[in-house]
Design a protein around this motif. Structure first.
Motif, PDB file in Angstrom:
ATOM      1  N   SER A 188      42.752  65.723  31.740  1.00 58.62           N
ATOM      2  CA  SER A 188      41.617  65.545  30.838  1.00 58.62           C
ATOM      3  C   SER A 188      40.993  64.149  30.922  1.00 58.62           C
ATOM      4  CB  SER A 188      42.054  65.823  29.396  1.00 58.62           C
ATOM      5  OG  SER A 188      43.110  64.954  29.028  1.00 58.62           O
ATOM      6  N   ILE A 189      41.516  63.281  31.768  1.00 55.17           N
ATOM      7  CA  ILE A 189      41.032  61.902  31.849  1.00 55.17           C
ATOM      8  C   ILE A 189      39.662  61.856  32.518  1.00 55.17           C
ATOM      9  CG2 ILE A 189      41.465  59.603  32.817  1.00 55.17           C
ATOM     10  CD1 ILE A 189      43.386  60.474  30.523  1.00 55.17           C
ATOM     11  N   ARG A 190      38.731  61.167  31.851  1.00 56.91           N
ATOM     12  CA  ARG A 190      37.376  60.995  32.400  1.00 56.91           C
ATOM     13  C   ARG A 190      37.106  59.553  32.794  1.00 56.91           C
ATOM     14  NH1 ARG A 190      32.810  62.835  29.422  1.00 56.91           N
ATOM     15  NH2 ARG A 190      31.926  62.969  31.499  1.00 56.91           N
ATOM     16  N   LEU A 191      37.827  58.606  32.160  1.00 61.14           N
ATOM     17  CA  LEU A 191      37.604  57.182  32.406  1.00 61.14           C
ATOM     18  C   LEU A 191      38.928  56.497  32.726  1.00 61.14           C
ATOM     19  CD1 LEU A 191      35.947  54.508  32.293  1.00 61.14           C
ATOM     20  CD2 LEU A 191      36.369  54.505  29.823  1.00 61.14           C
ATOM     21  N   LEU A 192      38.941  55.763  33.824  1.00 58.55           N
ATOM     22  CA  LEU A 192      40.100  54.987  34.253  1.00 58.55           C
ATOM     23  C   LEU A 192      39.725  53.521  34.144  1.00 58.55           C
ATOM     24  CD1 LEU A 192      42.931  55.071  35.521  1.00 58.55           C
ATOM     25  CD2 LEU A 192      41.831  55.281  37.741  1.00 58.55           C
ATOM     26  N   LYS A 193      40.451  52.751  33.294  1.00 56.11           N
ATOM     27  CA  LYS A 193      40.184  51.329  33.086  1.00 56.11           C
ATOM     28  C   LYS A 193      41.319  50.528  33.716  1.00 56.11           C
ATOM     29  CE  LYS A 193      38.440  50.240  28.986  1.00 56.11           C
ATOM     30  NZ  LYS A 193      38.341  50.144  27.519  1.00 56.11           N
ATOM     31  N   ILE A 194      40.967  49.670  34.666  1.00 54.59           N
ATOM     32  CA  ILE A 194      41.969  48.934  35.433  1.00 54.59           C
ATOM     33  C   ILE A 194      41.733  47.437  35.288  1.00 54.59           C
ATOM     34  CG2 ILE A 194      42.921  48.523  37.731  1.00 54.59           C
ATOM     35  CD1 ILE A 194      41.707  51.278  38.516  1.00 54.59           C
ATOM     36  N   LYS A 195      42.793  46.697  34.937  1.00 53.82           N
ATOM     37  CA  LYS A 195      42.742  45.233  34.960  1.00 53.82           C
ATOM     38  C   LYS A 195      43.167  44.798  36.356  1.00 53.82           C
ATOM     39  CE  LYS A 195      43.666  44.604  30.094  1.00 53.82           C
ATOM     40  NZ  LYS A 195      44.647  44.167  29.098  1.00 53.82           N
ATOM     41  N   TYR A 196      42.298  44.034  37.006  1.00 54.23           N
ATOM     42  CA  TYR A 196      42.477  43.681  38.414  1.00 54.23           C
ATOM     43  C   TYR A 196      42.473  42.169  38.556  1.00 54.23           C
ATOM     44  CZ  TYR A 196      41.497  43.885  43.465  1.00 54.23           C
ATOM     45  OH  TYR A 196      41.535  43.744  44.822  1.00 54.23           O
ATOM     46  N   SER A 197      43.569  41.607  39.087  1.00 55.02           N
ATOM     47  CA  SER A 197      43.666  40.155  39.241  1.00 55.02           C
ATOM     48  C   SER A 197      43.648  39.772  40.711  1.00 55.02           C
ATOM     49  CB  SER A 197      44.943  39.634  38.584  1.00 55.02           C
ATOM     50  OG  SER A 197      46.072  40.041  39.331  1.00 55.02           O
ATOM     51  N   ASP A 198      43.477  38.485  40.975  1.00 51.42           N
ATOM     52  CA  ASP A 198      43.443  38.022  42.360  1.00 51.42           C
ATOM     53  C   ASP A 198      44.809  38.136  43.033  1.00 51.42           C
ATOM     54  OD1 ASP A 198      44.554  35.970  40.888  1.00 51.42           O
ATOM     55  OD2 ASP A 198      43.262  34.401  41.707  1.00 51.42           O
ATOM     56  N   ASN A 199      45.861  38.422  42.286  1.00 57.39           N
ATOM     57  CA  ASN A 199      47.181  38.687  42.879  1.00 57.39           C
ATOM     58  C   ASN A 199      47.172  39.983  43.683  1.00 57.39           C
ATOM     59  OD1 ASN A 199      48.178  36.447  41.541  1.00 57.39           O
ATOM     60  ND2 ASN A 199      48.937  37.642  39.817  1.00 57.39           N
ATOM     61  N   ILE A 258      36.559  48.484  36.204  1.00 57.62           N
ATOM     62  CA  ILE A 258      37.442  47.435  36.706  1.00 57.62           C
ATOM     63  C   ILE A 258      37.170  46.167  35.911  1.00 57.62           C
ATOM     64  CG2 ILE A 258      38.175  46.094  38.709  1.00 57.62           C
ATOM     65  CD1 ILE A 258      38.495  49.049  39.181  1.00 57.62           C
ATOM     66  N   GLN A 259      38.215  45.620  35.290  1.00 57.96           N
ATOM     67  CA  GLN A 259      38.111  44.339  34.604  1.00 57.96           C
ATOM     68  C   GLN A 259      38.766  43.290  35.499  1.00 57.96           C
ATOM     69  OE1 GLN A 259      39.879  44.200  30.724  1.00 57.96           O
ATOM     70  NE2 GLN A 259      39.624  42.005  30.560  1.00 57.96           N
ATOM     71  N   CYS A 260      37.949  42.497  36.167  1.00 59.56           N
ATOM     72  CA  CYS A 260      38.454  41.472  37.084  1.00 59.56           C
ATOM     73  C   CYS A 260      38.760  40.198  36.302  1.00 59.56           C
ATOM     74  CB  CYS A 260      37.417  41.152  38.150  1.00 59.56           C
ATOM     75  SG  CYS A 260      37.013  42.529  39.232  1.00 59.56           S
ATOM     76  N   THR A 261      39.929  39.627  36.557  1.00 61.60           N
ATOM     77  CA  THR A 261      40.296  38.368  35.908  1.00 61.60           C
ATOM     78  C   THR A 261      39.951  37.179  36.794  1.00 61.60           C
ATOM     79  OG1 THR A 261      42.540  38.529  36.770  1.00 61.60           O
ATOM     80  CG2 THR A 261      42.140  39.444  34.562  1.00 61.60           C
ATOM     81  N   PHE A 262      39.102  37.426  37.771  1.00 69.07           N
ATOM     82  CA  PHE A 262      38.585  36.392  38.663  1.00 69.07           C
ATOM     83  C   PHE A 262      37.175  36.807  39.044  1.00 69.07           C
ATOM     84  CE2 PHE A 262      40.285  39.714  41.213  1.00 69.07           C
ATOM     85  CZ  PHE A 262      39.557  39.737  42.385  1.00 69.07           C
ATOM     86  N   ASN A 263      36.509  36.030  39.839  1.00 69.93           N
ATOM     87  CA  ASN A 263      35.133  36.323  40.213  1.00 69.93           C
ATOM     88  C   ASN A 263      35.108  37.317  41.373  1.00 69.93           C
ATOM     89  OD1 ASN A 263      32.391  36.259  40.240  1.00 69.93           O
ATOM     90  ND2 ASN A 263      32.229  34.288  41.269  1.00 69.93           N
ATOM     91  N   CYS A 264      35.245  38.598  41.076  1.00 69.36           N
ATOM     92  CA  CYS A 264      35.230  39.614  42.131  1.00 69.36           C
ATOM     93  C   CYS A 264      33.793  40.067  42.380  1.00 69.36           C
ATOM     94  CB  CYS A 264      36.144  40.782  41.796  1.00 69.36           C
ATOM     95  SG  CYS A 264      35.724  41.710  40.333  1.00 69.36           S
ATOM     96  N   SER A 265      33.579  40.664  43.514  1.00 65.05           N
ATOM     97  CA  SER A 265      32.235  41.070  43.917  1.00 65.05           C
ATOM     98  C   SER A 265      32.221  42.563  44.231  1.00 65.05           C
ATOM     99  CB  SER A 265      31.829  40.291  45.165  1.00 65.05           C
ATOM    100  OG  SER A 265      32.648  40.681  46.255  1.00 65.05           O
ATOM    101  N   PRO A 266      31.043  43.166  44.255  1.00 66.51           N
ATOM    102  CA  PRO A 266      30.960  44.578  44.646  1.00 66.51           C
ATOM    103  C   PRO A 266      31.545  44.829  46.038  1.00 66.51           C
ATOM    104  CG  PRO A 266      28.907  43.883  43.644  1.00 66.51           C
ATOM    105  CD  PRO A 266      29.744  42.645  43.816  1.00 66.51           C
TER     106      PRO A 266
END
Length: 108
Positions: free
Chosen positions: A44-55, A77-85
């Protein structure tokens, strides 16, 4: 407030909050392997929220391995650094998800 039933995954531990079938999964990228398990509650999941770090740079994930996610529409995607497309394009393989959002959340 009308809160969506959510599954939280932390250090491989799965916890569910809210009433009804879950529609959201939140996790750190390091817990990605947990999503490969064939669990009915992922259907039933429609949204996947991921915390993404430079590690986690230079790692990639194959979305075709998420067999139980039959209704997945969005990835946030929640980036904890300056990520790009461009970096995020390298992150995912075999995706037919039409919408991927990301947010850079850099703390000082």
């Amino acid at each position: 407030y009308d809160v969506n039933p959510t599954i939280y995954i932390e250090n491989g531990e799965v916890q569910s909050f809210g009433d009804g079938l879950p529609t959201v999964v939140e996790l750190d990228f390091q817990d990605w392997e947990t999503l490969k398990a064939d669990k009915d509650y992922y259907n039933s999941i429609r949204l996947l929220k991921i915390k993404y770090s430079d590690n986690n740079l230079n790692k990639s994930v194959d979305l075709s391995q998420l067999k139980s996610f039959e209704n997945l529409d969005y990835i946030f995607i929640q980036c904890t650094f300056n990520c790009s497309p461009a970096a995020l394009k390298q992150l995912f393989q075999n995706t037919d998800i039409s919408t991927v959002f990301y947010l850079n959340t850099i703390t000082e």
